[in-house]
Design a protein around this motif. Structure first.
Motif, PDB file in Angstrom:
ATOM      1  N   UNK A 199       0.836  -1.200   0.000  1.00 13.72           N
ATOM      2  CA  UNK A 199       0.000   0.000   0.000  1.00 13.72           C
ATOM      3  C   UNK A 199       0.871   1.250   0.000  1.00 13.72           C
ATOM      4  N   UNK A 200       0.250   2.340  -0.431  1.00 10.90           N
ATOM      5  CA  UNK A 200       0.843   3.669  -0.290  1.00 10.90           C
ATOM      6  C   UNK A 200       0.323   4.242   1.017  1.00 10.90           C
ATOM      7  N   UNK A 201       1.171   4.954   1.736  1.00  9.89           N
ATOM      8  CA  UNK A 201       0.704   5.641   2.938  1.00  9.89           C
ATOM      9  C   UNK A 201      -0.260   6.750   2.516  1.00  9.89           C
ATOM     10  N   UNK A 202      -1.121   7.212   3.411  1.00  9.65           N
ATOM     11  CA  UNK A 202      -2.013   8.327   3.055  1.00  9.65           C
ATOM     12  C   UNK A 202      -1.236   9.561   2.585  1.00  9.65           C
ATOM     13  N   UNK A 203      -0.116   9.843   3.232  1.00  9.83           N
ATOM     14  CA  UNK A 203       0.699  10.986   2.807  1.00  9.83           C
ATOM     15  C   UNK A 203       1.263  10.753   1.405  1.00  9.83           C
ATOM     16  N   UNK A 204       1.662   9.508   1.133  1.00 10.52           N
ATOM     17  CA  UNK A 204       2.171   9.179  -0.193  1.00 10.52           C
ATOM     18  C   UNK A 204       1.107   9.336  -1.268  1.00 10.52           C
ATOM     19  N   UNK A 205      -0.100   8.877  -0.978  1.00 11.41           N
ATOM     20  CA  UNK A 205      -1.199   9.036  -1.938  1.00 11.41           C
ATOM     21  C   UNK A 205      -1.497  10.518  -2.177  1.00 11.41           C
ATOM     22  N   UNK A 206      -1.441  11.311  -1.114  1.00 15.89           N
ATOM     23  CA  UNK A 206      -1.683  12.752  -1.263  1.00 15.89           C
ATOM     24  C   UNK A 206      -0.615  13.380  -2.160  1.00 15.89           C
ATOM     25  N   UNK A 207       0.631  12.992  -1.969  1.00 12.16           N
ATOM     26  CA  UNK A 207       1.719  13.500  -2.809  1.00 12.16           C
ATOM     27  C   UNK A 207       1.501  13.111  -4.271  1.00 12.16           C
ATOM     28  N   UNK A 208       1.123  11.848  -4.509  1.00 12.93           N
ATOM     29  CA  UNK A 208       0.903  11.379  -5.876  1.00 12.93           C
ATOM     30  C   UNK A 208      -0.271  12.095  -6.528  1.00 12.93           C
ATOM     31  N   UNK A 209      -1.340  12.319  -5.778  1.00 10.48           N
ATOM     32  CA  UNK A 209      -2.488  13.057  -6.322  1.00 10.48           C
ATOM     33  C   UNK A 209      -2.103  14.500  -6.652  1.00 10.48           C
ATOM     34  N   UNK A 210      -1.263  15.107  -5.805  1.00  9.34           N
ATOM     35  CA  UNK A 210      -0.806  16.478  -6.055  1.00  9.34           C
ATOM     36  C   UNK A 210       0.058  16.531  -7.315  1.00  9.34           C
ATOM     37  N   UNK A 211       0.942  15.548  -7.492  1.00  7.58           N
ATOM     38  CA  UNK A 211       1.763  15.496  -8.712  1.00  7.58           C
ATOM     39  C   UNK A 211       0.885  15.384  -9.951  1.00  7.58           C
ATOM     40  N   UNK A 212      -0.110  14.523  -9.885  1.00  4.85           N
ATOM     41  CA  UNK A 212      -1.019  14.323 -11.011  1.00  4.85           C
ATOM     42  C   UNK A 212      -1.822  15.589 -11.290  1.00  4.85           C
ATOM     43  N   UNK A 213      -2.329  16.229 -10.244  1.00  4.28           N
ATOM     44  CA  UNK A 213      -3.101  17.464 -10.411  1.00  4.28           C
ATOM     45  C   UNK A 213      -2.242  18.560 -11.042  1.00  4.28           C
ATOM     46  N   UNK A 214      -0.990  18.666 -10.599  1.00  4.48           N
ATOM     47  CA  UNK A 214      -0.085  19.675 -11.172  1.00  4.48           C
ATOM     48  C   UNK A 214       0.163  19.408 -12.653  1.00  4.48           C
ATOM     49  N   UNK A 215       0.389  18.155 -13.011  1.00  2.89           N
ATOM     50  CA  UNK A 215       0.611  17.818 -14.421  1.00  2.89           C
ATOM     51  C   UNK A 215      -0.630  18.091 -15.256  1.00  2.89           C
ATOM     52  N   UNK A 216      -1.805  17.777 -14.717  1.00  2.00           N
ATOM     53  CA  UNK A 216      -3.038  18.029 -15.449  1.00  2.00           C
ATOM     54  C   UNK A 216      -3.293  19.521 -15.616  1.00  2.00           C
ATOM     55  N   UNK A 217      -2.975  20.309 -14.596  1.00  2.00           N
ATOM     56  CA  UNK A 217      -3.127  21.761 -14.684  1.00  2.00           C
ATOM     57  C   UNK A 217      -2.165  22.336 -15.730  1.00  2.00           C
ATOM     58  N   UNK A 218      -0.934  21.853 -15.741  1.00  2.00           N
ATOM     59  CA  UNK A 218       0.047  22.309 -16.737  1.00  2.00           C
ATOM     60  C   UNK A 218      -0.406  21.942 -18.148  1.00  2.00           C
ATOM     61  N   UNK A 219      -0.955  20.744 -18.324  1.00  2.00           N
ATOM     62  CA  UNK A 219      -1.428  20.323 -19.641  1.00  2.00           C
ATOM     63  C   UNK A 219      -2.604  21.182 -20.081  1.00  2.00           C
ATOM     64  N   UNK A 220      -3.500  21.514 -19.160  1.00  2.00           N
ATOM     65  CA  UNK A 220      -4.656  22.355 -19.503  1.00  2.00           C
ATOM     66  C   UNK A 220      -4.186  23.748 -19.875  1.00  2.00           C
ATOM     67  N   UNK A 221      -3.181  24.254 -19.171  1.00  2.00           N
ATOM     68  CA  UNK A 221      -2.638  25.582 -19.477  1.00  2.00           C
ATOM     69  C   UNK A 221      -2.012  25.594 -20.869  1.00  2.00           C
ATOM     70  N   UNK A 222      -1.298  24.526 -21.217  1.00  2.00           N
ATOM     71  CA  UNK A 222      -0.673  24.438 -22.537  1.00  2.00           C
ATOM     72  C   UNK A 222      -1.732  24.379 -23.645  1.00  2.00           C
ATOM     73  N   UNK A 223      -2.859  23.725 -23.383  1.00  2.36           N
ATOM     74  CA  UNK A 223      -3.918  23.628 -24.398  1.00  2.36           C
ATOM     75  C   UNK A 223      -4.588  24.968 -24.645  1.00  2.36           C
ATOM     76  N   UNK A 224      -4.636  25.836 -23.603  1.00  4.16           N
ATOM     77  CA  UNK A 224      -5.302  27.126 -23.777  1.00  4.16           C
ATOM     78  C   UNK A 224      -4.400  28.159 -24.407  1.00  4.16           C
ATOM     79  N   UNK A 225      -3.119  27.902 -24.474  1.00  2.00           N
ATOM     80  CA  UNK A 225      -2.195  28.885 -25.062  1.00  2.00           C
ATOM     81  C   UNK A 225      -2.042  28.683 -26.541  1.00  2.00           C
TER      82      UNK A 225
END
Length: 140
Positions: A114-140
């Motif tokens: 298993x991933x620790x809860x803190x580890x899952x939070x870190x992974x979700x944050x990494x994914x959210x950041x990448x998705x936000x960056x991809x959305x920003x690139x699509x709007x430019x």
């Protein structure tokens, strides 16, 4: 007369069992697909396709058993399981990649991984950041 009743009952029971079998096979198919379907994986982790499947199972569960992880890896090849150490090798390589992001992949003896809860939070944050960056690139 009595034999006709038991024959009819036997045919009805057989039909019921065949229907139940078909329904259970469909449920198994849906569950196996859910285990194999790739979850979004942060690209920065550099995971392989196999490690990505393991990642998806680990993110979706509190704890993932050996059987669940092997099904995610090899479920499309029933009866063709590789050496039992293969899963451990995949997890070891995955653990090394996750260490760079301070994410722990924990093994609980006799239960699974298993991933620790803190580890899952870190992974979700990494994914959210990448998705936000991809959305920003699509709007430019």
């Amino acid at each position: 007369m009595r034999s006709g009743v038991s024959t009819t009952a036997g045919v009805d029971r057989l039909a019921g069992l065949e229907l139940e079998n078909a329904l259970l096979r469909e449920r198994i198919s849906v569950l196996e697909a859910a285990l194999r379907d790739p979850a979004p994986v942060p690209r920065c982790l550099g995971l392989t396709a196999a490690q990505g499947r393991l990642f998806g199972v680990l993110m979706a569960r509190e704890i993932a058993s050996r059987e669940q992880l092997e099904l995610a890896l090899y479920g499309d090849r029933p009866g063709d399981l590789p050496c039992e150490k293969n899963l451990l090798v995949h997890l070891c390589h995955m653990r090394r990649k996750l260490d760079a992001f301070a994410v722990a992949l924990v093994c609980q003896r006799e239960c699974g991984w298993f991933f620790t809860p803190a580890g899952k939070a870190t992974l979700r944050a990494l994914l959210a950041r990448e998705q936000a960056e991809a959305a920003l690139c699509r709007t430019q």
